[in-house]
Design a protein around this motif. Structure first.
Motif, PDB file in Angstrom:
ATOM      1  N   GLU A  18       0.917  -1.134   0.023  1.00 51.28           N
ATOM      2  CA  GLU A  18      -0.070  -0.021   0.222  1.00 51.28           C
ATOM      3  C   GLU A  18       0.873   1.209   0.075  1.00 51.28           C
ATOM      4  O   GLU A  18       1.833   1.365   0.936  1.00 51.28           O
ATOM      5  N   GLY A  19       0.818   2.037  -0.888  1.00 48.86           N
ATOM      6  CA  GLY A  19       1.633   3.379  -1.005  1.00 48.86           C
ATOM      7  C   GLY A  19       1.684   3.952  -2.461  1.00 48.86           C
ATOM      8  O   GLY A  19       0.693   3.653  -3.271  1.00 48.86           O
ATOM      9  N   ASP A  20       2.426   4.582  -2.684  1.00 45.10           N
ATOM     10  CA  ASP A  20       2.773   5.453  -4.085  1.00 45.10           C
ATOM     11  C   ASP A  20       3.613   4.544  -5.039  1.00 45.10           C
ATOM     12  O   ASP A  20       4.429   3.679  -4.484  1.00 45.10           O
ATOM     13  N   GLU A  21       3.192   4.405  -6.429  1.00 45.18           N
ATOM     14  CA  GLU A  21       4.023   3.765  -7.116  1.00 45.18           C
ATOM     15  C   GLU A  21       4.690   4.701  -8.071  1.00 45.18           C
ATOM     16  O   GLU A  21       4.288   5.698  -8.562  1.00 45.18           O
ATOM     17  N   TYR A  22       6.053   4.263  -8.371  1.00 41.92           N
ATOM     18  CA  TYR A  22       6.849   5.052  -9.106  1.00 41.92           C
ATOM     19  C   TYR A  22       7.675   4.051 -10.191  1.00 41.92           C
ATOM     20  O   TYR A  22       7.346   3.032 -10.167  1.00 41.92           O
ATOM     21  N   ARG A  28       6.297   2.568  -2.892  1.00 38.07           N
ATOM     22  CA  ARG A  28       7.139   3.097  -1.693  1.00 38.07           C
ATOM     23  C   ARG A  28       5.898   3.020  -0.413  1.00 38.07           C
ATOM     24  O   ARG A  28       4.649   3.504  -0.784  1.00 38.07           O
ATOM     25  N   ASP A  29       6.181   2.271   0.449  1.00 36.48           N
ATOM     26  CA  ASP A  29       4.852   1.927   1.379  1.00 36.48           C
ATOM     27  C   ASP A  29       5.140   3.154   2.498  1.00 36.48           C
ATOM     28  O   ASP A  29       5.744   4.076   2.342  1.00 36.48           O
ATOM     29  N   ALA A  30       4.074   2.803   3.243  1.00 35.81           N
ATOM     30  CA  ALA A  30       3.830   4.197   4.359  1.00 35.81           C
ATOM     31  C   ALA A  30       5.128   4.618   5.355  1.00 35.81           C
ATOM     32  O   ALA A  30       5.121   5.729   5.640  1.00 35.81           O
ATOM     33  N   ASN A  31       5.886   3.519   5.239  1.00 34.19           N
ATOM     34  CA  ASN A  31       7.197   3.793   6.047  1.00 34.19           C
ATOM     35  C   ASN A  31       8.244   4.460   5.283  1.00 34.19           C
ATOM     36  O   ASN A  31       9.426   4.823   5.746  1.00 34.19           O
ATOM     37  N   ILE A  64       9.032   8.637 -12.021  1.00 29.15           N
ATOM     38  CA  ILE A  64       7.612   9.218 -12.187  1.00 29.15           C
ATOM     39  C   ILE A  64       6.773   8.745 -11.309  1.00 29.15           C
ATOM     40  O   ILE A  64       6.832   7.536 -10.842  1.00 29.15           O
ATOM     41  N   ARG A  65       5.870   9.504 -10.521  1.00 29.17           N
ATOM     42  CA  ARG A  65       4.948   9.019  -9.719  1.00 29.17           C
ATOM     43  C   ARG A  65       3.883   8.926 -10.360  1.00 29.17           C
ATOM     44  O   ARG A  65       3.058   9.652 -10.908  1.00 29.17           O
ATOM     45  N   VAL A  66       3.036   7.636 -10.246  1.00 25.83           N
ATOM     46  CA  VAL A  66       1.921   7.188 -10.880  1.00 25.83           C
ATOM     47  C   VAL A  66       0.775   7.248 -10.198  1.00 25.83           C
ATOM     48  O   VAL A  66       0.662   6.748  -9.094  1.00 25.83           O
ATOM     49  N   GLU A  67      -0.491   8.269 -10.489  1.00 28.43           N
ATOM     50  CA  GLU A  67      -1.370   8.359  -9.609  1.00 28.43           C
ATOM     51  C   GLU A  67      -2.819   8.044 -10.488  1.00 28.43           C
ATOM     52  O   GLU A  67      -2.993   8.577 -11.268  1.00 28.43           O
ATOM     53  N   VAL A  68      -3.488   7.064  -9.851  1.00 29.10           N
ATOM     54  CA  VAL A  68      -4.669   6.569 -10.924  1.00 29.10           C
ATOM     55  C   VAL A  68      -5.754   6.970  -9.943  1.00 29.10           C
ATOM     56  O   VAL A  68      -6.025   6.299  -8.749  1.00 29.10           O
ATOM     57  N   PRO A  69      -6.890   7.819 -10.381  1.00 32.55           N
ATOM     58  CA  PRO A  69      -8.021   7.785  -9.529  1.00 32.55           C
ATOM     59  C   PRO A  69      -8.686   6.550  -9.090  1.00 32.55           C
ATOM     60  O   PRO A  69      -9.104   6.624  -7.827  1.00 32.55           O
TER      61      PRO A  69
END
Length: 309
Positions: free
Chosen positions: A185-189, A261-264, A202-207
């Motif tokens: 769970e976290g951000d995808e790069y 990248r996880d929450a930590n 690049i950080r990928v954000e999908v609604p």
């Protein structure tokens, strides 16, 4: 990497695209874009759909080198690369071993584990797997993937035991080998590599929350953050991790590494793509553009990888 070569130095270039894998549509688009760029740069280039005449048809074209834009299947798993080496035709990108490993998510992860590189735990699935045991070992949610497929085809996020078998069956439509992986769970790069360069992350954000085939190639709602938002020191750590991950499988020329990248704040390697997409939604061209390299310059630098540059 750009050594200022004249267009004629490349000889006759054949752009290989199409094929018969599940990624055929994307490959055709990538190949057309690459071919147009080569023509704009004055390169003697022709396109060839491998599904139309196979290697025999390619041989009759007598190429001096091949630009591989064949995604999935034989184009990325080392089969094509091995055939081209037997034919003594130079080609772009990674060789046989790295291509085969990059296409096999599980064996890539095994190597990363051996090098103590961070990658989520995974389990091989089969028709008679103990679904409850898989969920207990990996936790929920978890993610189910075809081992040898790209473009996020056949991937499902599973949040309960009852859904796991159907997710396996969906993945098995694309590949006989299926894996379950601990979900991060976290951000995808995603980090693109070009020769000895690490291009901007690049950080990928999908609604919708899931970067699937639709989000990757067709949706206009998917957001690609450039710059990625990481502090420079952390982006450097990410870049070096991806460089090492690519080197461990023997990658060369160009490629892309996907990371969570996880929450930590810890990075987790997901997979390697040795023949990334080159469509208008693709990530390598976006990253190169942010680094000041237009599409034509990117294509020419990739073509240089066929010259041992």
């Amino acid at each position: 990497m750009n050594l200022g070569r004249e267009p004629g130095e490349y000889g006759r270039v054949v752009v290989l695209y199409g094929g018969d894998s599940a990624e055929r549509e994307v490959s055709l688009i990538s190949g057309a874009a690459i071919l147009a760029a080569l023509w704009r740069q004055g390169v003697d280039a022709q396109g060839y759909d491998l599904a139309e005449g196979g290697l025999v048809g390619l041989e009759t074209m007598r190429p001096d080198r091949v630009f591989i834009a064949l995604h999935g299947g034989d184009g990325e798993d080392g089969t094509l690369q091995g055939a081209l080496e037997l034919l003594k035709i130079p080609y772009t990108g990674s060789g046989v071993l790295a291509s085969a490993l990059g296409m096999d998510k599980q064996r890539t992860k095994m190597l990363w584990h051996a090098w103590n590189l961070p990658t989520p735990e995974s389990i091989t699935l089969g028709e008679h797997s103990d679904w409850r045991d898989v969920c207990e070992r990996l936790g929920l949610p978890l993610i189910v993937k075809p081992v040898h497929e790209g473009s996020t085809l056949g991937i499902t996020i599973v949040d309960n035991v009852e859904a796991l078998k159907s997710a396996y069956q969906e993945a098995a439509r694309f590949d006989a080998n299926v894996m379950a992986e601990r979900f991060i769970e976290g951000d995808e790069y995603t980090v693109s590599l070009l020769g000895d360069k690490v291009l901007p992350a690049i950080r990928v954000e999908v609604p919708s929350g899931f970067y699937d085939y639709e989000a990757k190639y067709h949706s206009n709602e998917t957001l690609y953050h450039l710059p990625c938002g990481l502090p420079p020191a952390e982006e450097n750590v990410l870049g070096e991790l991806c460089r090492e991950a690519f080197a461990v499988i023997g990658g060369r020329g160009w490629g892309r590494v996907d990371v969570m990248r996880d929450a930590n704040g810890s990075f987790w390697l997901l997979e390697v793509n040795t023949v990334p997409g080159m469509t208008d939604h693709s990530l390598v061209p976006q990253s190169a553009a942010h680094a000041g390299m237009d599409f034509d310059a990117l294509v020419m630098q990739i073509l240089d990888t066929s010259m041992g540059a």
